[in-house]
Design a protein around this motif. Structure first.
Motif, PDB file in Angstrom:
ATOM      1  N   THR A  22      38.371  51.436  32.941  1.00 12.95           N
ATOM      2  CA  THR A  22      38.399  50.789  31.628  1.00 12.95           C
ATOM      3  C   THR A  22      39.826  50.606  31.128  1.00 12.95           C
ATOM      4  O   THR A  22      40.219  49.521  30.684  1.00 12.95           O
ATOM      5  N   SER A  25      41.631  47.975  33.164  1.00 14.26           N
ATOM      6  CA  SER A  25      41.229  46.602  32.840  1.00 14.26           C
ATOM      7  C   SER A  25      41.919  46.119  31.570  1.00 14.26           C
ATOM      8  O   SER A  25      42.329  44.962  31.471  1.00 14.26           O
ATOM      9  N   THR A  31      38.558  41.954  33.284  1.00 14.25           N
ATOM     10  CA  THR A  31      37.359  42.736  32.986  1.00 14.25           C
ATOM     11  C   THR A  31      37.272  43.966  33.882  1.00 14.25           C
ATOM     12  O   THR A  31      37.855  44.008  34.973  1.00 14.25           O
ATOM     13  N   GLN A  32      36.531  44.964  33.408  1.00 14.83           N
ATOM     14  CA  GLN A  32      36.332  46.174  34.208  1.00 14.83           C
ATOM     15  C   GLN A  32      35.634  45.881  35.531  1.00 14.83           C
ATOM     16  O   GLN A  32      36.046  46.410  36.574  1.00 14.83           O
ATOM     17  N   PRO A  33      34.578  45.031  35.561  1.00 18.18           N
ATOM     18  CA  PRO A  33      33.960  44.705  36.850  1.00 18.18           C
ATOM     19  C   PRO A  33      34.941  44.044  37.822  1.00 18.18           C
ATOM     20  O   PRO A  33      34.864  44.269  39.027  1.00 18.18           O
ATOM     21  N   TYR A  36      37.004  46.803  39.330  1.00 17.48           N
ATOM     22  CA  TYR A  36      36.170  47.535  40.286  1.00 17.48           C
ATOM     23  C   TYR A  36      36.011  46.737  41.582  1.00 17.48           C
ATOM     24  O   TYR A  36      36.083  47.299  42.682  1.00 17.48           O
ATOM     25  N   MET A  37      35.848  45.438  41.462  1.00 17.01           N
ATOM     26  CA  MET A  37      35.694  44.594  42.642  1.00 17.01           C
ATOM     27  C   MET A  37      36.973  44.581  43.483  1.00 17.01           C
ATOM     28  O   MET A  37      36.912  44.619  44.713  1.00 17.01           O
ATOM     29  N   GLN A  40      37.038  47.842  45.379  1.00 16.25           N
ATOM     30  CA  GLN A  40      36.023  47.819  46.443  1.00 16.25           C
ATOM     31  C   GLN A  40      36.494  46.990  47.627  1.00 16.25           C
ATOM     32  O   GLN A  40      36.328  47.382  48.790  1.00 16.25           O
TER      33      GLN A  40
END
Length: 294
Positions: A22, A25, A31-33, A36-37, A40
């Motif tokens: 968070t 980001s 964005t946080q997603p 994360y992506m 990953q």
């Protein structure tokens, strides 16, 4: 062959440093997603887990710690290259990231104002914070220059002392100890002592050089608040004389004569010895050193 993108490097560095997807980001303005992506995809490209996730807490794995150091080197090189190019295009511009201890804020603010007059196209971000966060800035190479008291000895740093920083004892103008020509450490220790938080440079110096142990639960994390507490009569305080010149001149507070005080320290301009300063950072470093000696 391991492949990764700059977005992945910046995302991973921010996540590890801030220990949060968070917070990363928000700093990266994505964005946080998306963060994360990036992590990953980086994990997939390297073929090993890079972070451990427990609830909201994020920490690097063994491989992650090694890769984090690589990120720091790559990002440092990229940022230095960017600064060099900008400086070449306009030698009187550039951006300066500077972090300072609260005791140095007044001097540094004046110096920055004068420096900005000479180099109007330069930009800067000034962060005033405590010693703990300054050490984190140095460890993570997050500031071009750090202005602080005694530098740590366990880091590879370039540290230049540029101005004396006398540490004095202050009291309310009506304090009875002002009647004494000289007060002992023992006498002072019987009073309510107001100081900075554990780990602050001021507190470390007093405990080491004056042999004092603080006897109250009054800990304040800013010099301004300590001065206000002394004005209110809460107790005796310990501050840099440079931060209370105006209050002393107007008799808002008084300087107590105490054995072993003033304790003379120095302010230092500090940066990592592993990095080369940008032209504008080098100019400002030289400027404050010269300003202090004039």
């Amino acid at each position: 062959m391991i492949n990764y993108t700059l977005k992945q490097l910046y995302s991973f560095e921010a996540v590890v440093r801030l220990k949060s997807f968070t917070k990363a980001s928000k700093e990266l303005y994505i964005t946080q997603p998306a963060v994360y992506m990036q992590i990953q995809q980086l994990t997939k490209n390297i073929g090993s887990d890079l972070v451990n996730i427990k609830g909201k807490k994020v920490s690097p794995t063994h491989i992650g710690k090694k890769f984090y150091q690589t990120c720091l080197r790559v990002i440092s090189t990229l940022e230095q290259s960017k600064a060099d190019i900008e400086q070449s295009l306009n030698p009187n511009s550039g951006h300066l990231e500077i972090s300072v201890a609260t005791t140095t804020n007044s001097f540094v603010s004046r110096a920055l104002a004068q420096f900005k007059n000479q180099y109007p196209n330069m930009t800067f971000h000034l962060e005033v914070t405590n010693r703990k966060l300054l050490l984190e800035k140095l460890a993570n190479h997050n500031s071009d220059l750090v202005i602080m008291g005694e530098p740590p000895t366990d880091m590879l740093l370039s540290a230049h002392p540029f101005m004396e920083n006398p540490l004095i004892v202050i009291s309310h103008p009506d304090h009875p100890l002002l009647k004494n020509k000289r007060n002992t450490i023992k006498a002072i220790s019987r009073e309510t002592l107001i100081t900075r938080e554990q780990g602050s440079g001021t507190r470390i110096t007093i405990e080491r050089d004056a042999g004092m142990k603080f006897n109250s639960e009054i800990e304040i994390n800013s010099n301004e608040a300590i001065i206000e507490a002394v004005q209110a009569g809460l107790g005796i305080g310990f501050v840099s004389k440079h931060t209370v010149q105006l209050e002393l001149e107007n008799n808002i507070i008084k300087q107590l004569n105490v054995d072993k005080f003033p304790i003379t320290r120095h302010w230092y301009v500090v940066h990592s010895a592993k990095t080369t300063l940008s032209p504008i950072a080098q100019r400002f470093k030289d400027f404050i050193i010269e300003s202090a000696t004039n």
